[in-house]
Structures are given as C-alpha cells and as structure tokens.
Design a protein around this motif. Sequence first.
Motif, PDB file in Angstrom:
ATOM      1  N   LYS A 192       0.471  72.797  67.821  1.00  0.00           N
ATOM      2  CA  LYS A 192       1.352  71.632  67.885  1.00  0.00           C
ATOM      3  C   LYS A 192       2.540  71.824  66.941  1.00  0.00           C
ATOM      4  N   LEU A 193       2.257  72.396  65.777  1.00  0.00           N
ATOM      5  CA  LEU A 193       3.332  72.635  64.804  1.00  0.00           C
ATOM      6  C   LEU A 193       4.308  73.692  65.314  1.00  0.00           C
ATOM      7  N   ILE A 194       3.777  74.682  66.015  1.00  0.00           N
ATOM      8  CA  ILE A 194       4.640  75.740  66.563  1.00  0.00           C
ATOM      9  C   ILE A 194       5.557  75.150  67.634  1.00  0.00           C
ATOM     10  N   GLU A 195       4.977  74.291  68.509  1.00  0.00           N
ATOM     11  CA  GLU A 195       5.762  73.690  69.593  1.00  0.00           C
ATOM     12  C   GLU A 195       6.962  72.919  69.059  1.00  0.00           C
ATOM     13  N   LYS A 196       6.786  72.329  67.881  1.00  0.00           N
ATOM     14  CA  LYS A 196       7.886  71.553  67.314  1.00  0.00           C
ATOM     15  C   LYS A 196       9.121  72.403  67.048  1.00  0.00           C
ATOM     16  N   GLN A 197       8.952  73.724  66.991  1.00  0.00           N
ATOM     17  CA  GLN A 197      10.084  74.598  66.682  1.00  0.00           C
ATOM     18  C   GLN A 197      10.836  75.057  67.936  1.00  0.00           C
ATOM     19  N   TYR A 198      10.394  74.635  69.128  1.00  0.00           N
ATOM     20  CA  TYR A 198      11.064  75.037  70.373  1.00  0.00           C
ATOM     21  C   TYR A 198      12.577  74.848  70.358  1.00  0.00           C
ATOM     22  N   PRO A 199      13.090  73.725  69.833  1.00  0.00           N
ATOM     23  CA  PRO A 199      14.534  73.482  69.953  1.00  0.00           C
ATOM     24  C   PRO A 199      15.398  74.453  69.155  1.00  0.00           C
ATOM     25  N   ASP A 200      14.804  75.249  68.283  1.00  0.00           N
ATOM     26  CA  ASP A 200      15.662  76.038  67.405  1.00  0.00           C
ATOM     27  C   ASP A 200      16.312  77.203  68.133  1.00  0.00           C
ATOM     28  N   ASN A 201      17.577  77.414  67.861  1.00  0.00           N
ATOM     29  CA  ASN A 201      18.313  78.497  68.509  1.00  0.00           C
ATOM     30  C   ASN A 201      17.852  79.871  68.058  1.00  0.00           C
ATOM     31  N   ALA A 202      17.477  79.978  66.784  1.00  0.00           N
ATOM     32  CA  ALA A 202      17.148  81.300  66.245  1.00  0.00           C
ATOM     33  C   ALA A 202      15.711  81.710  66.569  1.00  0.00           C
ATOM     34  N   GLY A 230      13.293  79.459  68.346  1.00  0.00           N
ATOM     35  CA  GLY A 230      12.624  78.615  69.343  1.00  0.00           C
ATOM     36  C   GLY A 230      11.961  79.441  70.433  1.00  0.00           C
ATOM     37  N   GLN A 231      12.673  80.458  70.893  1.00  0.00           N
ATOM     38  CA  GLN A 231      12.155  81.318  71.947  1.00  0.00           C
ATOM     39  C   GLN A 231      10.895  82.033  71.467  1.00  0.00           C
TER      40      GLN A 231
END
Length: 628
Positions: free
Chosen positions: A349-359, A361-362
Amino acid sequence: MARKILCVAEKPAIARAVATHLSGGSFQTHAIRGNQYVKNYEFDFNFGGAWGNCSVTMTSVVGHLTGLDFDRQYRGWMSCPPGMLFEAPVQETVDQDKLPIADNIRNQAKYAKALFIWTDCDREGEHIGSEVRNQAKAGNARIEVKRAKFSNTESAHVRRAALEPVNLDEYQANAVAARIELDLRIGAAFTRLQTLQLQTVVAALKEKVISYGSCQFPTLGFVVDRYLRVKNFKPETFWGIKVILNREGKKVNFLWRRVHLFDRAVVTMMLERCLTAKQAKVTKVNQKPTSKWRPLPLTTVDLQMMGSRFLRLDSQTIMKVAEGLYTKGFISYPRTETDQFDKAIDLKKLIEKQYPDNAWGQYARELIDGKFRTPRSGRHNDKAHPPIHPVSWVSPNQLNSNEKKVYEFVVRRFLACCSEDAKGKSTEIEIQYGEEFFHANGLIVLERNYLDVYVYDKWESSQQLPNFELGESFEPTEANIFEGKTTAPNYLTEPELIGLMDANGIGTDATMAEHIAKIKEREYVATNQRGSGRTSVQELIPTRLGVALVEGYDNVVTGLPNSVSLSKPFLRKEMELRMLEICSGTKTRQEVVQQSLDMYREVFIHTQRRINMLKDACRKYLVESATS
DNA sequence: GCAAGGTC
C-alpha cells in the motif's frame, strides 16, 4: 453524563494525529493559555470494555516537563567544592516555560476518570509519561492511570492502542531518572572542576567554559584518536609483483596473493623465481553467480551517515529536515533504531502511494506488478518505531531543496528495500607462477534490480576476462615489481564519527548530531573541508584545547589500576548497561546511581590529585600556540 | 556559566 478520559501525548503533532483517528476527523480544538503549540482536542470515543463511550480531551506535553537541578544554595559555581556535587541535594521541578502545560494537565485531570498516556514507546517516553502522571495525580489523586502502546500513527494501530491500554513501565522510567541524575552530577562536577582550574593556567582559557559531559568527551576522544593516528603516521615503502597477460585482445592484470611486502630484496628474489619458472599454471577457474544485497530498512543512524555522504547535509540539518517531513505527514517517525519491518505493516500500500511520482512512480508500479520482495530484516528493533519510510507521496514542488533531497532518499531507500538484490556473475582466475599465487577477478552485472532506484549504490561490470582452462599453462606477457607507499588515514568525517558513537552507545539517535555540534561550540574541534566540488567532505580536526584535554585526562589515569580515561567511551557504556539492568528489574535505581557515582568519583579524585597533568597539557599546547 | 534527553 459520559465519563471523561484525559489523553496526553509527547508532542502536539501526535496529539493531533491521535485525535483525528479516534474521532474519525471531527473534534473541537481549544488553545491553552500560555503555550502556542499545545492544544486540547475534544471528541467522543468508545473505548469498549469497562470504559464504554467516553468524552475525551486529548492534549500533549512538549517533551520532558521537568528538569533536575541542584538545590538553590549549590547552584553558584563558588558555592561549594565541585566534588560536593556528587552528594548535594537535587530537586525536580517543572521547567519555567512548561508551567502552563503542567497547569493544563492538572486542570483537565480534575474532571477525568482516567488518564491515558500516549508518549512515545521508548525509555524517555516512559519517563515523560511518569512526569505527566505526577501532574495529573496532583490535580486529581484518584485518577486511574493507563498507557497506550503504539509505534506509529496509522489509524487502525492507534485505535487498537486505545482499546488495549497497558500500565506505565516504572522500571524504564526509573532507568531514565538514574540517567538524568548521573548526567547532572557528573557533568556539573567535572565541568566546574576543570573550568575553574584551567581558566587560570593560560590566557586563552580565561572566560571560557570547559564543559565535561559523558557524551561530549568520548565524542571528542574519537576525533583526537584519529587525529593522532594521522599525525603519528610514518609512510612505509612496499613492493609487490604484478603479472600481465595479453590474450584475445584483452589485457589481464593478475594481483599478487601476498598483496605487497615491505622488503625489496625478498620481493626481488620471489619475482626471479617466477621468471625462472617461465610458465604460469591456471589453478582455479571459478565462475559463480553473485549478488549485491539491497539495503536494510532505514534507521536514524543510517539516514545520518548516508545523508552526510550522499546528500551533502550535516547530520543536524538532516534531522531537522526529516523532523519537518514527519510533522507534515510525508515520512514516518525519523528517530528509530529499528531495521526490520513488522509483518503487520502493509508495504505494498505504501509503495502504491508513490505511483504519481515522475522519477520513481514507474519503478513503484513494477514492484507491485510482480517484482516486490519482502525486505531483509536487520538485527535491531527498538520496539517503538518502524524503520523510516514514506507514508504518503508529496509533489517535489511542495518541498524546498533540502526537503526534496531527504524525502527522495527515504523513498528510494524504501523502494530499494522492497526490491530484488542485484544479480551478477563473478569470475575468479587463480594462477601459480613459480611458487607464488596470483588472481584476476571479473564481474558482469546481469540484473540491476534495486540499483535502478537506489542511485546511491554503485556496482559496475568490470572488464570481461578472456577464457581460461583449468590446468592450462601460459607464459605471462609481463611480470615485474611495483613500488608504493602506505598512506596516512584521513581525519575523521562526520558519518564516520556517528558510526563510532553508535557502535559505542554514545548518545541517542536524536542527540548524536547535538554532541558533535557541542564540541564544535566549545572549540574542542573544528571542521575543515577536504577536497572540492562533488567529492568534498567535511573533516573533524581537534583544536589544541581538544588535544590537551584528552592528553591531560589520559595522563591522569596512566598507571592507575581500574581507572579508565574520561576520553574513552567505556564509562558511558557501563552506565548504559546498568540502565538496562534497571529496565529488566535486576537492579534498583538507587543501586545504580550509587555504583555509577562511586566509579566516577574515583576518577574525579584522581583528577583533583593530579590536576597538574591537566594543566601541563594545556600549557604545552596552548602557550606554544601563542608564539607559533 | 555546568549534562543529556525530550521537542518547537
């Protein structure tokens, strides 16, 4: 009317977070008179069991409420001989600026059936809890006291802590009380003694406070120790043999098993034997899969060490920035010794929160799509806080440049922990040439895995080795002697010093940076920039005063049985062990205070008796400095 | 004017 329960946290941010979770987001906020940070939050909550539905006032302190000091008549520096401070009466009083907070607790306790203590789940937190309890009891002698045990402010975790309170751990509170008394008595006694004695020795020390602290001095000791090793270093010339083979258009460098020797004649003789043998024989061809391990979950000490190294921020700055990121809800509590994630925590769940990041997220997406691995577990667990990790995503343009660096580091480190190790193939070729053995190593990185997100680690393929057959012989293209010189160690850097402090139990994760700042402020050490640009580092060099103090104290105890110099970490380490004994119930607070005072008193008496050694050291370093 | 430990 519903029963009232008073809840008190260690800091305002936690009070607010807990109030938000327990109330479901709807609570009333009241300012208190005399302190701008502390607020009272009011709401209803069903505690279940015997408590049922209650009206709650959630408030906080701001760290410790009370401080310990000597009785008034001993506070003047000339009021008594410094040695008397080992026995002088002391009193615990509420700090002047904390009076409104203590008032608030006493008043709120009057109307409450019970007090729930929500301080951090560590030793100091247990003591702060006891300070809160004392105030609440002073307002309402019959108040029932419970403690909520929680290690993060995740909603479900907080609610469970409210439903399953435990009792305050008196042992831990007592251990801290012992620590406080010892630090005060020992710190004040030695500080007054050395300041008063040394001020008169050389003009440079007039007006100066020359403080002693059980953490400052060992910290200084580490810096001086390294300085002396640098200063006393004598370079030595060494010689070695290198063997080169050109094959398949590649140049292979074979390294000597013995690395190097300090006797040129012997090396020459060994090389001659090699040359006489003419042919070298391949004795080992080892190809095996290898990997570079992903990092462990992040602790405070690691954050400070890695931060100093890769982010170019000193440890105090890093902690300040991390503290801010925590308060704003972007990362977890930044003061932790734990390097293992609890099974209960939902890492994905914590990892998913980082999806929006440009650097990254992928990268986070790829983890969830199958590359996720359960993090490694280190060996430390403070049972209070999880490893440092991001709790929510924040857009980089909402952060200033330092915040960006620290947040990025925390996120990348976290994602790296949840990744696969990097994989590679290593090749080792060993040859026997004459009677000597040489080897060449090759590495091919096959899968970068965590390295893709954790840009701070480097692991590169080396030049590929040509093919070798086990047992084959060949004549080396070249074999000759090389010469080198041993080089001096460098001065201590801040990350190295933090590592030493950590390993020796000097200070806590929260205070190590302060101790370093303190010995700079006292002018025991100075910093110097080594190198320039991206590779520059701050190094710590003791001042003449710093060297004089360490040398002086070392001289004071030389030749005395059982006495350890104050510049060494051993005394502090022993104090720490005794605190653990209080925590486990094997020793009482009084026993530990008496034993530790006896130990330090012995050193104190030696110091007084041999004060000239300390004075001489100051003269030696500080008087000369006036003329040179 | 002293310590170390919380936190703002």
